[in-house]
Design an enzyme around this catalytic site. Structure first.
Site, mmCIF file in Angstrom:
data_model
loop_
_atom_site.group_PDB
_atom_site.id
_atom_site.type_symbol
_atom_site.label_atom_id
_atom_site.label_comp_id
_atom_site.label_asym_id
_atom_site.label_seq_id
_atom_site.Cartn_x
_atom_site.Cartn_y
_atom_site.Cartn_z
ATOM 1 C CG PHE A 135 22.082 -20.093 5.154
ATOM 2 C CD1 PHE A 135 21.336 -19.582 6.215
ATOM 3 C CD2 PHE A 135 21.400 -20.540 4.030
ATOM 4 C CE1 PHE A 135 19.950 -19.506 6.141
ATOM 5 C CE2 PHE A 135 20.016 -20.472 3.951
ATOM 6 C CZ PHE A 135 19.293 -19.945 5.008
ATOM 7 C CG ASP A 220 24.620 -26.520 1.365
ATOM 8 O OD1 ASP A 220 24.254 -26.335 0.184
ATOM 9 O OD2 ASP A 220 24.022 -26.045 2.343
ATOM 10 C CE LYS A 249 19.738 -19.895 -2.232
ATOM 11 N NZ LYS A 249 20.470 -20.339 -1.053
HETATM 12 C C1 LIG Z 1 19.881 -21.015 0.160
HETATM 13 C C2 LIG Z 1 20.718 -22.071 0.733
HETATM 14 C C3 LIG Z 1 20.160 -23.178 1.415
HETATM 15 C C4 LIG Z 1 18.693 -23.293 1.692
HETATM 16 O O1 LIG Z 1 17.937 -23.466 0.558
HETATM 17 P P1 LIG Z 1 16.335 -23.360 0.664
HETATM 18 O O2 LIG Z 1 15.879 -23.681 -0.719
HETATM 19 O O3 LIG Z 1 16.015 -21.965 1.100
HETATM 20 O O4 LIG Z 1 15.914 -24.358 1.678
HETATM 21 C C5 LIG Z 1 21.011 -24.159 1.841
HETATM 22 N N1 LIG Z 1 22.336 -24.079 1.663
HETATM 23 C C6 LIG Z 1 22.909 -23.041 1.022
HETATM 24 C C7 LIG Z 1 24.380 -23.033 0.823
HETATM 25 C C8 LIG Z 1 22.124 -22.003 0.557
HETATM 26 O O5 LIG Z 1 22.701 -20.946 -0.045
#
Ligand SMILES: *Cc1c(COP(=O)(O)O)cnc(C)c1O
Length: 398
Positions: A135, A220, A249
């Protein structure tokens, strides 16, 4: 009393599911609904409110900065942005940073750098290898990178240049590599995919392969970064240094802020290549600076690693008692409890009714991602509620 649920049904563009909770106030690990009912928040954003709801550090930073300077264009210098930049670079393996507003945007920035690097340094290589079940956010490019079919299918045609391989399979990355490959793009631990923790040597093997092939490794860490796993960054846990990392986050503890950090050799952007109206503005970077400073100065990662031991012990004892709990997995304060059947939604709803917010990250699993500052008592209390709810749900589903 206003019926907010009816208003939602009438006015809101429904693009996601909601749980039956109208949140009106938050403090620390707790949220209160419109009737004043209290909930322990083990969903935490997801994994967003690193310091808990409305932590004084965040509130004071917001108020103080709002009075001084909320926003100024990136055409100008501003102090909070540079303070946060220095803090992040001095506490990581990276050389340069750029700020955005959301995880997806930070990832977009990272992949733009990789594409440009491929053009300049690798004969126009452009393909990104990413993992199934990953994700990375909801922009068109990130749903493509993420490889989850149901997020992608309605929106084709999608951007080109993504190859998917199973997570935790370094050989699959080797096999998928071609002269066009520019980067491998992974979460160190898959978050939304169900808290999938790879083998200890997975990222080391991927790093070695990327070095051998002159491919960038992009991690990420939007969910795993900023102390969540018991290290400031998850790449430290796995003993590797990526070329680019993305944060989101927890960096803002609920305030929209994200970043991508790059090593010098990959820092190919030149003025004009990228930008963001709000990204890096004084208001959000001031919060980010105070949050990260708090996390570092108070050794929150070390505290998280301690708390993780209690979580691990409790969840393993639950698994030993309940044959229908088939796996518990996680690091730091991001965990999943997996069941033999699809009772995730039931457990989530029952927990809510019992005053605990968790999230059914998969049909057969729930995720726990409480604030990093949660007290030992609240942690124990939440886990006790969860154990009862799971035992009841399993009893009922037999
Ligand atoms: C939540 C998340 C995203 C996306 O972040 P947004 O602020 O919703 O765009 C990307 N990568 C990971 C691993 C995430 O948990």
């Amino acid at each position: 009393m206003t019926n907010w649920r009816e208003k939602e049904a009438k006015y809101f563009l429904r693009a996601g599911k909601r749980m039956d909770l109208l949140a009106v106030r938050g403090e620390g690990t707790r949220i209160w609904d419109e009737h004043g009912r209290e909930y322990l928040d083990f969903f935490g954003g997801p994994a967003t409110i690193s310091l808990g709801h409305s932590h004084p550090v965040v509130v004071d930073a917001l108020v103080d900065q709002a009075k001084q300077l909320i926003h100024v264009s990136n055409s100008f210098y501003s102090i909070p942005q540079l303070q946060l930049a220095e803090l992040l670079i001095e506490h990581s393996c990276f050389d340069r940073v750029y700020f955005m507003n959301s995880g997806a945007e930070a990832n977009e920035g990272a992949l733009k750098i990789a594409r440009k690097w491929g053009k300049e340094k690798k004969n126009g290589a452009f393909e990104i290898i990413s993992a199934v079940n990953a994700f990375h956010g909801r922009t068109l490019q990130m749903i493509t990178a993420g490889g989850t079919e149901r997020y992608k299918a309605p929106f084709s045609p999608l951007p080109e240049g993504f190859i998917h391989v199973p997570f935790n399979d370094a050989d699959a990355i080797r096999q998928a590599t071609t002269p066009r490959t520019v980067a491998v793009f992974l979460e160190p631990i898959q978050g939304e995919g169900g808290i999938n923790v790879p083998d200890d040597d997975y990222l080391k093997r991927v790093r070695a392969w990327c070095d051998e092939q002159n491919i960038l490794l992009i991690l990420d860490e939007v969910q795993t970064g900023c102390g969540r796993t018991g290290a400031l960054f998850a790449y430290e846990l796995f003993g590797v240094e990526p070329d680019i990392v993305t944060l989101g986050k927890g960096i803002g503890s609920g305030v929209p802020l994200s970043a991508f950090l790059v090593k010098e050799h990959a820092a190919v952007f030149t003025p004009g290549d990228h930008g963001s109206t709000y990204g890096g503005e004084p208001l959000t970077t001031r919060v980010g600076y105070e949050v990260m400073k708090y996390i570092i100065d108070n050794d929150i990662p070390g505290q998280v690693a301690q708390k993780a031991k209690a979580v691990e012990r409790r969840l393993h004892s639950l698994m030993d008692r309940c044959p229908h709990v088939t796996e518990v997995r996680g690091k730091g304060l991001m965990w999943a409890v997996q069941f033999s059947g699809d009772i995730g939604e039931r457990v989530t709803n029952d927990a809510l009714a019992a005053g605990l917010i968790v999230n059914n990250v998969r049909p057969n699993a729930v995720r726990l991602a409480p604030p990093l500052t949660i007290s030992d008592d609240d942690l124990e209390h939440g886990l006790t509620i969860l154990e009862h709810v799971i035992e009841d749900a399993i009893g009922a589903s037999k």
